[in-house]
Design a protein around this motif. Sequence first.
Motif, mmCIF file in Angstrom:
data_model
loop_
_atom_site.group_PDB
_atom_site.id
_atom_site.type_symbol
_atom_site.label_atom_id
_atom_site.label_comp_id
_atom_site.label_asym_id
_atom_site.label_seq_id
_atom_site.Cartn_x
_atom_site.Cartn_y
_atom_site.Cartn_z
ATOM 1 N N GLU A 1 0.835 -1.205 0.000
ATOM 2 C CA GLU A 1 0.000 0.000 0.000
ATOM 3 C C GLU A 1 0.871 1.256 0.000
ATOM 4 N N ARG A 2 1.983 1.192 0.702
ATOM 5 C CA ARG A 2 2.871 2.354 0.793
ATOM 6 C C ARG A 2 3.634 2.608 -0.503
ATOM 7 N N LEU A 3 3.671 1.632 -1.391
ATOM 8 C CA LEU A 3 4.392 1.814 -2.654
ATOM 9 C C LEU A 3 3.631 2.685 -3.642
ATOM 10 N N GLY A 4 2.341 2.869 -3.415
ATOM 11 C CA GLY A 4 1.534 3.604 -4.370
ATOM 12 C C GLY A 4 1.065 2.701 -5.498
ATOM 13 N N ASN A 5 0.365 3.294 -6.447
ATOM 14 C CA ASN A 5 -0.234 2.528 -7.541
ATOM 15 C C ASN A 5 0.720 2.442 -8.724
ATOM 16 N N HIS A 6 1.289 1.253 -8.932
ATOM 17 C CA HIS A 6 2.162 1.042 -10.080
ATOM 18 C C HIS A 6 1.424 0.406 -11.262
ATOM 19 N N ASP A 7 0.137 0.108 -11.088
ATOM 20 C CA ASP A 7 -0.619 -0.459 -12.203
ATOM 21 C C ASP A 7 -0.637 0.499 -13.392
ATOM 22 N N ASP A 8 -0.744 1.783 -13.103
ATOM 23 C CA ASP A 8 -0.830 2.791 -14.154
ATOM 24 C C ASP A 8 0.378 3.720 -14.165
ATOM 25 N N ARG B 1 4.548 3.883 -14.684
ATOM 26 C CA ARG B 1 5.767 3.220 -15.125
ATOM 27 C C ARG B 1 6.970 4.031 -14.656
ATOM 28 N N SER B 2 7.868 3.393 -13.902
ATOM 29 C CA SER B 2 9.028 4.072 -13.359
ATOM 30 C C SER B 2 10.188 4.006 -14.341
ATOM 31 N N ALA B 3 10.638 5.165 -14.809
ATOM 32 C CA ALA B 3 11.773 5.200 -15.725
ATOM 33 C C ALA B 3 13.029 4.653 -15.046
ATOM 34 N N THR B 4 13.168 4.915 -13.749
ATOM 35 C CA THR B 4 14.328 4.413 -13.018
ATOM 36 C C THR B 4 14.328 2.893 -12.960
ATOM 37 N N LEU B 5 13.181 2.305 -12.646
ATOM 38 C CA LEU B 5 13.095 0.848 -12.557
ATOM 39 C C LEU B 5 13.169 0.209 -13.943
ATOM 40 N N ASP B 6 12.690 0.913 -14.962
ATOM 41 C CA ASP B 6 12.887 0.440 -16.340
ATOM 42 C C ASP B 6 14.380 0.316 -16.644
ATOM 43 N N ARG B 7 15.154 1.296 -16.193
ATOM 44 C CA ARG B 7 16.595 1.260 -16.453
ATOM 45 C C ARG B 7 17.268 0.122 -15.694
ATOM 46 N N VAL B 8 16.819 -0.119 -14.470
ATOM 47 C CA VAL B 8 17.371 -1.250 -13.710
ATOM 48 C C VAL B 8 17.089 -2.558 -14.433
ATOM 49 N N ALA C 1 6.683 -3.016 -12.247
ATOM 50 C CA ALA C 1 6.924 -1.598 -11.991
ATOM 51 C C ALA C 1 8.031 -1.061 -12.882
ATOM 52 N N GLY C 2 8.866 -1.961 -13.364
ATOM 53 C CA GLY C 2 9.906 -1.609 -14.317
ATOM 54 C C GLY C 2 10.231 -2.821 -15.157
ATOM 55 N N THR C 3 10.458 -2.621 -16.456
ATOM 56 C CA THR C 3 10.785 -3.734 -17.347
ATOM 57 C C THR C 3 11.554 -3.220 -18.552
ATOM 58 N N ASN C 4 12.289 -4.104 -19.198
ATOM 59 C CA ASN C 4 13.018 -3.714 -20.414
ATOM 60 C C ASN C 4 12.158 -3.855 -21.662
ATOM 61 N N ALA C 5 10.914 -4.305 -21.494
ATOM 62 C CA ALA C 5 10.020 -4.533 -22.634
ATOM 63 C C ALA C 5 8.969 -3.430 -22.726
ATOM 64 N N SER C 6 8.482 -3.216 -23.917
ATOM 65 C CA SER C 6 7.389 -2.261 -24.101
ATOM 66 C C SER C 6 6.088 -2.867 -23.594
ATOM 67 N N ASP C 7 5.114 -2.006 -23.333
ATOM 68 C CA ASP C 7 3.808 -2.496 -22.873
ATOM 69 C C ASP C 7 3.152 -3.369 -23.935
ATOM 70 N N GLU C 8 3.444 -3.109 -25.194
ATOM 71 C CA GLU C 8 2.860 -3.912 -26.267
ATOM 72 C C GLU C 8 3.483 -5.309 -26.308
ATOM 73 N N GLU D 1 12.517 4.987 -1.526
ATOM 74 C CA GLU D 1 12.349 6.352 -1.998
ATOM 75 C C GLU D 1 10.916 6.586 -2.458
ATOM 76 N N PRO D 2 10.493 7.839 -2.544
ATOM 77 C CA PRO D 2 9.127 8.132 -2.975
ATOM 78 C C PRO D 2 8.829 7.539 -4.333
ATOM 79 N N HIS D 3 7.595 7.107 -4.517
ATOM 80 C CA HIS D 3 7.242 6.416 -5.749
ATOM 81 C C HIS D 3 7.149 7.371 -6.950
ATOM 82 N N ASP D 4 7.124 8.692 -6.666
ATOM 83 C CA ASP D 4 7.074 9.642 -7.782
ATOM 84 C C ASP D 4 8.454 10.143 -8.167
ATOM 85 N N LYS D 5 9.514 9.373 -7.816
ATOM 86 C CA LYS D 5 10.876 9.773 -8.183
ATOM 87 C C LYS D 5 11.047 9.783 -9.692
#
Length: 224
Positions: free
Chosen positions: A76-83, A85-92, A118-125, A220-224
């Motif tokens: 719950e404290r992580l916030g809503n990642h369903d909608d 996409r974290s650019a930082t976690l995408d890079r990880v 919350a982060g992936t190397n693949a596109s949503d498609e 860290e805050p989820h809106d980083k």
Amino acid sequence: MRDMSDGASQSGGGAGAGPRHGVDRQTGRHVIARLVGPEHDQTVQAVVDQLSGEQSAVDAIVDDAVSDPERLETLERLGNHDDYRSATLDRVAALTAEALGTTMAAVSIVYPDRQVLAGTNASDETLPRVRPIEMSICKFTVASREPLVVDDTRAHPLLADHPAVKEGVLAYAGIPLIDGNGHVAGTLCTWDTRPRHWSSGQVQILNDLAAVARQRLLAEPHDK
């Protein structure tokens, strides 16, 4: 099997009482941890089978661990990642796939009903970021609190009949992302469409990158 009797003696009421089939949460986690381990402990598998006479015993243990109320407070404290996409976690995730030479990688969050990337190397498609929990391999890592490293998922007792394996996830490696209170939010995971051997060096790299993912997702805050 050590710890089975110790875990059972701690069962009780409330949130820690554990799943159906008479297994308390701590004992259940020991069972799943042994099943995800490299030795694929057949003695533990036999105990699980005797609990219900079918695979649903394992499912019940995993469901209970994933639904732990205290763990859900962490999510719950992580916030809503369903909608989101974290650019930082995408890079990880992209760095993970590049470093290990894998097809896909992701920072996953495991909920009782779904898995969110919350982060992936693949596109949503290419790869849906939200999938039903039934499609999740990471849920076993969450339930066990241990790394799950599998060279050939088709030969693993927990994964051979898993729907994600049938879709082509033939090698998998995942590291649990554990917060400061000891709750597993999800994983840093990577997978391939062919069986492969994960070297000790590659697993160490995955652990190092998991530390980065853990810090970014949990500290860290989820809106980083």
